[in-house]
Design a protein around this motif. Structure first.
Motif, PDB file in Angstrom:
ATOM      1  N   HIS A  96       7.708   3.453   1.321  1.00  0.00           N
ATOM      2  CA  HIS A  96       8.361   2.149   1.383  1.00  0.00           C
ATOM      3  C   HIS A  96       7.435   1.126   2.035  1.00  0.00           C
ATOM      4  CE1 HIS A  96       9.210   4.249   5.147  1.00  0.00           C
ATOM      5  NE2 HIS A  96       9.302   3.058   5.712  1.00  0.00           N
ATOM      6  N   MET A  97       7.656  -0.136   1.669  1.00  0.00           N
ATOM      7  CA  MET A  97       6.862  -1.211   2.261  1.00  0.00           C
ATOM      8  C   MET A  97       7.368  -1.461   3.674  1.00  0.00           C
ATOM      9  SD  MET A  97       6.238  -5.168   1.109  1.00  0.00           S
ATOM     10  CE  MET A  97       7.876  -5.653   1.591  1.00  0.00           C
ATOM     11  N   ILE A  98       6.441  -1.538   4.616  1.00  0.00           N
ATOM     12  CA  ILE A  98       6.838  -1.789   6.000  1.00  0.00           C
ATOM     13  C   ILE A  98       6.412  -3.174   6.487  1.00  0.00           C
ATOM     14  CG2 ILE A  98       6.944   0.646   6.638  1.00  0.00           C
ATOM     15  CD1 ILE A  98       4.112  -0.985   8.079  1.00  0.00           C
ATOM     16  N   HIS A  99       5.467  -3.800   5.765  1.00  0.00           N
ATOM     17  CA  HIS A  99       5.016  -5.123   6.196  1.00  0.00           C
ATOM     18  C   HIS A  99       4.281  -5.810   5.048  1.00  0.00           C
ATOM     19  CE1 HIS A  99       3.630  -8.268   8.895  1.00  0.00           C
ATOM     20  NE2 HIS A  99       2.381  -8.027   8.551  1.00  0.00           N
ATOM     21  N   ARG A 100       4.455  -7.125   4.950  1.00  0.00           N
ATOM     22  CA  ARG A 100       3.686  -7.932   3.996  1.00  0.00           C
ATOM     23  C   ARG A 100       2.874  -8.937   4.807  1.00  0.00           C
ATOM     24  NH1 ARG A 100       7.419  -9.566   0.539  1.00  0.00           N
ATOM     25  NH2 ARG A 100       6.918  -7.949  -0.974  1.00  0.00           N
ATOM     26  N   HIS A 101       1.553  -8.883   4.661  1.00  0.00           N
ATOM     27  CA  HIS A 101       0.659  -9.794   5.366  1.00  0.00           C
ATOM     28  C   HIS A 101       0.714 -11.188   4.741  1.00  0.00           C
ATOM     29  CE1 HIS A 101      -1.266  -6.579   7.692  1.00  0.00           C
ATOM     30  NE2 HIS A 101      -1.132  -5.843   6.596  1.00  0.00           N
ATOM     31  N   ALA A 102       0.172 -12.151   5.452  1.00  0.00           N
ATOM     32  CA  ALA A 102       0.173 -13.538   4.980  1.00  0.00           C
ATOM     33  C   ALA A 102      -0.513 -13.696   3.623  1.00  0.00           C
ATOM     34  CB  ALA A 102      -0.492 -14.442   6.022  1.00  0.00           C
ATOM     35  N   ASP A 103      -1.521 -12.858   3.332  1.00  0.00           N
ATOM     36  CA  ASP A 103      -2.222 -12.954   2.046  1.00  0.00           C
ATOM     37  C   ASP A 103      -1.498 -12.205   0.929  1.00  0.00           C
ATOM     38  OD1 ASP A 103      -2.728 -10.263   2.567  1.00  0.00           O
ATOM     39  OD2 ASP A 103      -4.914 -10.458   2.477  1.00  0.00           O
ATOM     40  N   GLY A 104      -0.330 -11.631   1.227  1.00  0.00           N
ATOM     41  CA  GLY A 104       0.453 -10.909   0.236  1.00  0.00           C
ATOM     42  C   GLY A 104       0.192  -9.416   0.181  1.00  0.00           C
ATOM     43  N   THR A 105      -0.847  -8.936   0.886  1.00  0.00           N
ATOM     44  CA  THR A 105      -1.124  -7.500   0.919  1.00  0.00           C
ATOM     45  C   THR A 105       0.054  -6.777   1.563  1.00  0.00           C
ATOM     46  OG1 THR A 105      -3.496  -7.902   1.107  1.00  0.00           O
ATOM     47  CG2 THR A 105      -2.709  -5.716   1.765  1.00  0.00           C
ATOM     48  N   GLU A 106       0.483  -5.692   0.937  1.00  0.00           N
ATOM     49  CA  GLU A 106       1.611  -4.925   1.444  1.00  0.00           C
ATOM     50  C   GLU A 106       1.144  -3.618   2.079  1.00  0.00           C
ATOM     51  OE1 GLU A 106       4.780  -6.461  -1.939  1.00  0.00           O
ATOM     52  OE2 GLU A 106       4.089  -4.375  -1.997  1.00  0.00           O
ATOM     53  N   GLU A 107       1.758  -3.255   3.184  1.00  0.00           N
ATOM     54  CA  GLU A 107       1.529  -1.976   3.854  1.00  0.00           C
ATOM     55  C   GLU A 107       2.668  -1.043   3.445  1.00  0.00           C
ATOM     56  OE1 GLU A 107      -0.902  -1.099   6.041  1.00  0.00           O
ATOM     57  OE2 GLU A 107      -1.810  -3.071   6.304  1.00  0.00           O
ATOM     58  N   TRP A 108       2.322   0.097   2.854  1.00  0.00           N
ATOM     59  CA  TRP A 108       3.302   1.088   2.435  1.00  0.00           C
ATOM     60  C   TRP A 108       3.067   2.378   3.209  1.00  0.00           C
ATOM     61  CZ3 TRP A 108       7.012   1.159  -1.653  1.00  0.00           C
ATOM     62  CH2 TRP A 108       7.202  -0.092  -2.250  1.00  0.00           C
ATOM     63  N   MET A 109       4.148   3.051   3.597  1.00  0.00           N
ATOM     64  CA  MET A 109       4.043   4.312   4.339  1.00  0.00           C
ATOM     65  C   MET A 109       5.144   5.280   3.921  1.00  0.00           C
ATOM     66  SD  MET A 109       3.160   3.112   8.179  1.00  0.00           S
ATOM     67  CE  MET A 109       1.733   2.066   8.477  1.00  0.00           C
ATOM     68  N   ALA A 110       4.883   6.556   4.162  1.00  0.00           N
ATOM     69  CA  ALA A 110       5.878   7.613   4.011  1.00  0.00           C
ATOM     70  C   ALA A 110       5.611   8.625   5.123  1.00  0.00           C
ATOM     71  CB  ALA A 110       5.779   8.275   2.641  1.00  0.00           C
ATOM     72  N   PHE A 111       6.663   9.048   5.799  1.00  0.00           N
ATOM     73  CA  PHE A 111       6.542   9.889   6.981  1.00  0.00           C
ATOM     74  C   PHE A 111       6.990  11.323   6.713  1.00  0.00           C
ATOM     75  CE2 PHE A 111       6.744   5.564   8.354  1.00  0.00           C
ATOM     76  CZ  PHE A 111       5.844   5.498   9.400  1.00  0.00           C
TER      77      PHE A 111
END
Length: 129
Positions: A96-111
């Motif tokens: 799932h996406m946990i954060h979207r940076h100002a430039d639109g890059t998305e951080e996705w993680m699974a635990f």
């Protein structure tokens, strides 16, 4: 026994550490230790450690530090998630996406957890466009 981690995982992408006072820790890691501050998101502060991200999180429970999480970079989080599930790894939830940076890059993680119940995660950045 075949090992496929080298095929799936990149470098460690992030290490997490809990702190008692996030504002004081952010100042110390940035101003005293001299780590490049990447961004702060709520009670989390992120720093660059030569390409590995350090995440400091406020420990609002006041107890002993939490177990650190190792975050492994993967090129394609969905593919890695499916391959790891096929090998018997049980995830706590889907990527799932946990954060979207100002430039639109998305951080996705699974635990998921290791064999002793310690937290691990896979992570991937999805670039805008």
């Amino acid at each position: 026994m075949e090992t496929r981690a080298a095929e799936t995982f990149g470098a460690i992408g992030q290490i997490a550490r809990s702190v008692a006072d996030i504002a004081a820790a952010e100042r110390w890691y940035r101003d005293v230790l001299g780590l490049p501050h990447l961004y702060t998101f709520g009670p989390l502060a992120f720093f660059d450690c030569g390409g590995t991200r350090l995440m400091l999180s406020a420990d609002d429970e006041g107890g002993p530090p939490q177990a650190g999480v190792l975050y492994f970079r993967v090129a394609d989080i969905t593919q890695s998630y499916e391959e790891m599930q096929a090998r018997g790894i049980t995830f706590l939830g889907a990527p799932h996406m946990i954060h979207r940076h100002a430039d639109g890059t998305e951080e996705w993680m699974a635990f998921f957890s290791d064999n002793e119940g310690r937290p691990l995660a896979i992570m991937s950045q999805v670039r805008a466009g």
